[in-house]
Design an enzyme around this catalytic site. Structure first.
Site, PDB file in Angstrom:
ATOM      1  N   ASP A  34     -25.217 -14.058  -8.474  1.00 22.17           N
ATOM      2  CA  ASP A  34     -26.443 -14.859  -8.467  1.00 22.17           C
ATOM      3  C   ASP A  34     -27.595 -14.110  -9.129  1.00 22.17           C
ATOM      4  O   ASP A  34     -27.639 -12.879  -9.099  1.00 22.17           O
ATOM      5  CB  ASP A  34     -26.797 -15.217  -7.009  1.00 22.17           C
ATOM      6  CG  ASP A  34     -27.737 -16.407  -6.923  1.00 22.17           C
ATOM      7  OD1 ASP A  34     -27.974 -17.069  -7.949  1.00 22.17           O
ATOM      8  OD2 ASP A  34     -28.244 -16.668  -5.811  1.00 22.17           O
ATOM      9  N   GLY A  35     -28.504 -14.868  -9.722  1.00 25.17           N
ATOM     10  CA  GLY A  35     -29.727 -14.276 -10.275  1.00 25.17           C
ATOM     11  C   GLY A  35     -29.805 -14.296 -11.798  1.00 25.17           C
ATOM     12  O   GLY A  35     -30.727 -13.712 -12.373  1.00 25.17           O
ATOM     13  N   ASN A  36     -28.888 -14.988 -12.443  1.00 22.63           N
ATOM     14  CA  ASN A  36     -28.921 -15.045 -13.916  1.00 22.63           C
ATOM     15  C   ASN A  36     -30.216 -15.690 -14.425  1.00 22.63           C
ATOM     16  O   ASN A  36     -30.821 -15.217 -15.392  1.00 22.63           O
ATOM     17  CB  ASN A  36     -27.750 -15.890 -14.441  1.00 22.63           C
ATOM     18  CG  ASN A  36     -26.405 -15.266 -14.163  1.00 22.63           C
ATOM     19  OD1 ASN A  36     -26.334 -14.128 -13.706  1.00 22.63           O
ATOM     20  ND2 ASN A  36     -25.333 -16.003 -14.430  1.00 22.63           N
ATOM     21  N   SER A  79     -20.520 -23.778  -8.607  1.00 20.00           N
ATOM     22  CA  SER A  79     -20.278 -24.439  -7.321  1.00 20.00           C
ATOM     23  C   SER A  79     -20.273 -25.956  -7.494  1.00 20.00           C
ATOM     24  O   SER A  79     -20.771 -26.478  -8.505  1.00 20.00           O
ATOM     25  CB  SER A  79     -21.358 -24.040  -6.313  1.00 20.00           C
ATOM     26  OG  SER A  79     -22.557 -24.744  -6.573  1.00 20.00           O
ATOM     27  N   THR A  80     -19.747 -26.645  -6.491  1.00 21.22           N
ATOM     28  CA  THR A  80     -19.744 -28.117  -6.556  1.00 21.22           C
ATOM     29  C   THR A  80     -21.177 -28.653  -6.537  1.00 21.22           C
ATOM     30  O   THR A  80     -21.410 -29.801  -6.915  1.00 21.22           O
ATOM     31  CB  THR A  80     -18.960 -28.722  -5.366  1.00 21.22           C
ATOM     32  OG1 THR A  80     -19.373 -28.068  -4.157  1.00 21.22           O
ATOM     33  CG2 THR A  80     -17.462 -28.560  -5.535  1.00 21.22           C
ATOM     34  N   GLU A  81     -22.139 -27.829  -6.123  1.00 17.56           N
ATOM     35  CA  GLU A  81     -23.547 -28.257  -6.094  1.00 17.56           C
ATOM     36  C   GLU A  81     -24.261 -27.948  -7.415  1.00 17.56           C
ATOM     37  O   GLU A  81     -25.353 -28.459  -7.669  1.00 17.56           O
ATOM     38  CB  GLU A  81     -24.306 -27.559  -4.952  1.00 17.56           C
ATOM     39  CG  GLU A  81     -23.956 -28.078  -3.557  1.00 17.56           C
ATOM     40  CD  GLU A  81     -22.579 -27.643  -3.079  1.00 17.56           C
ATOM     41  OE1 GLU A  81     -22.177 -26.499  -3.354  1.00 17.56           O
ATOM     42  OE2 GLU A  81     -21.891 -28.465  -2.445  1.00 17.56           O
ATOM     43  N   ASN A  82     -23.644 -27.106  -8.256  1.00 14.64           N
ATOM     44  CA  ASN A  82     -24.322 -26.726  -9.498  1.00 14.64           C
ATOM     45  C   ASN A  82     -24.412 -27.872 -10.513  1.00 14.64           C
ATOM     46  O   ASN A  82     -25.159 -27.769 -11.502  1.00 14.64           O
ATOM     47  CB  ASN A  82     -23.662 -25.492 -10.136  1.00 14.64           C
ATOM     48  CG  ASN A  82     -23.938 -24.198  -9.394  1.00 14.64           C
ATOM     49  OD1 ASN A  82     -23.117 -23.278  -9.376  1.00 14.64           O
ATOM     50  ND2 ASN A  82     -25.104 -24.086  -8.769  1.00 14.64           N
ATOM     51  N   LEU A 208     -24.396 -18.230   2.051  1.00 14.23           N
ATOM     52  CA  LEU A 208     -23.057 -18.355   1.473  1.00 14.23           C
ATOM     53  C   LEU A 208     -22.972 -19.447   0.402  1.00 14.23           C
ATOM     54  O   LEU A 208     -22.027 -19.460  -0.389  1.00 14.23           O
ATOM     55  CB  LEU A 208     -22.022 -18.615   2.568  1.00 14.23           C
ATOM     56  CG  LEU A 208     -21.791 -17.421   3.510  1.00 14.23           C
ATOM     57  CD1 LEU A 208     -20.781 -17.779   4.586  1.00 14.23           C
ATOM     58  CD2 LEU A 208     -21.300 -16.204   2.732  1.00 14.23           C
TER      59      LEU A 208
END
Ligand code: IPE
Ligand code: IPE
Ligand code: MG
Length: 253
Positions: A34-36, A79-82, A208
Site C-alpha cells: 500500500d501507498g503507491n 482488491s475486489t473494492e479497487n 486488513l
C-alpha cells in the site's frame, strides 16, 4: 589493523544484509502493498507512476524473499473494492501484470519460482488474464518459492463462494462428511497453501482491507509507515527480524 578489518566486516554485513537474521524464516509471507498513490503525490507525479515503481519493488522483493528461502510470497495487487477507483487508474493497474510478467517471467523461470493467482478471474480483462495464466503455466513445473498474486481478490467474497460451493456439493452429494476447518479451507482460493506466518502492510494503514480474513487467524502482523515503492530488502529483514522475536502460542502457553 585487526580493528580496521573487524569494522570493515561489520560495515559490509550491515550494508548487504540489513539486520542479521538468526531465527527461522517465515514460510509464508503475505504483503498488503500500500501507498503507491501517496508516493507519487509526494513527488507531484500521477498515481500510475507510483504503481509502476511499486511493480519494480515486487520484483526486488520476490528475488530477495526467494534467496532467503521463503516458501510462499503472497502479494495483494488488486482488491475486489479497487474497481471503485477512476477508470484510468483501474485500466493502468490491469496493464501492469502483463508488463511485469513480460520482463520478469524469464527471471522467474530461471529462479525456479512458481506463479499462482488468487482472486475472481472472471472479471479480469482478457489481456490481464492471458498474461497471468501464461506465467502460471510457464512456471508450473518449478519447485521453488510460490509467488501468489492476489488479483481481484476479496476475502468476504472468497468465503461466500466457499459456502456456496459447499452447499452445492451437499446437494449433489459430492460432500457427505461434516465440515471441518480443513475441508472448509480446501474450498477457499488459497486452498492448499499453508496460512501466512507473517503479514506485512506498508504505508501506515492498520487494517486488513478484506485480505485473507480466514487465513490470517494466527498470523504475526508487521506494519510500517514506509510507502510500498520505497520498501526494500532492509525493510523485509526488519519485518522478519521482528517476526523472529515473537512468541507464537496459538492459544497455548
Ligand atoms: C496500493 O497503493 C496499490 C493498490 C491498492 C492497487 P494505493 O494505490 O492504494 O496507494 P495509496 O494508498 O492511495 O497511497
Ligand atoms: C488494499 O489497499 C488493497 C491492495 C493493496 C491491493 P487499498 O489502498 O485498496 O485499501 P484501503 O482502501 O486503504 O483500505
Ligand atoms: Mg491504498
Amino acid at each position: 589493523m585487526l580493528r580496521i578489518l573487524k569494522r570493515w566486516l561489520a560495515g559490509s554485513r550491515t550494508k548487504t544484509s540489513g539486520e542479521l537474521l538468526e531465527g527461522p524464516i517465515p514460510f509464508h509471507i503475505a504483503i498488503i502493498m500500500d501507498g503507491n498513490g501517496r508516493w507519487a503525490k509526494k513527488r507531484a507525479l500521477p498515481r500510475s507512476a507510483g504503481h509502476h515503481e511499486g511493480m519494480k519493488v515486487v520484483r526486488r522483493v520476490t528475488k530477495h524473499a526467494n534467496s532467503l528461502g521463503v516458501g510462499i510470497l503472497t502479494v495483494y495487487a488488486f482488491s475486489t473494492e479497487n474497481w471503485k477507483r477512476p477508470k484510468d487508474e483501474v485500466s493502468y493497474l490491469m496493464k501492469l501484470p502483463a508488463e511485469f510478467l513480460n520482463t520478469f517471467l524469464p527471471e522467474l523461470i530461471e529462479e525456479n519460482v512458481q506463479v499462482r493467482i488468487m482472486g475472481d478471474k472472471s472479471m479480469l480483462p482478457k489481456h490481464t488474464l492471458d498474461a497471468v495464466e501464461r506465467a502460471v503455466n510457464d512456471t508450473s513445473q518449478n519447485s521453488g518459492m510460490i509467488l501468489n498474486f492476489a488479483l481481484n481478490y476479496g476475502s468476504r467474497s472468497e468465503i461466500l463462494g466457499a459456502v456456496q460451493r459447499i452447499v452445492d456439493d451437499y446437494k449433489n452429494e459430492h460432500l457427505q462428511k461434516d465440515i471441518t476447518e480443513e475441508i472448509f479451507a480446501d474450498y477457499l482460493m488459497s486452498n492448499k497453501l499453508k496460512d501466512p506466518d507473517l503479514l506485512i502492510r506498508t504505508s501506515g494503514e492498520m487494517r486488513l482491507s478484506n485480505f485473507m480474513l480466514w487465513q490470517l487467524a494466527y498470523t504475526e502482523f508487521w506494519f510500517t509507515d514506509v510507502l510500498w515503492p520505497d520498501f526494500n530488502e532492509k525493510h523485509l529483514h526488519e519485518a522478519i527480524s521482528a517476526y523472529q522475536k515473537r512468541g507464537r502460542r496459538f492459544g497455548g502457553i
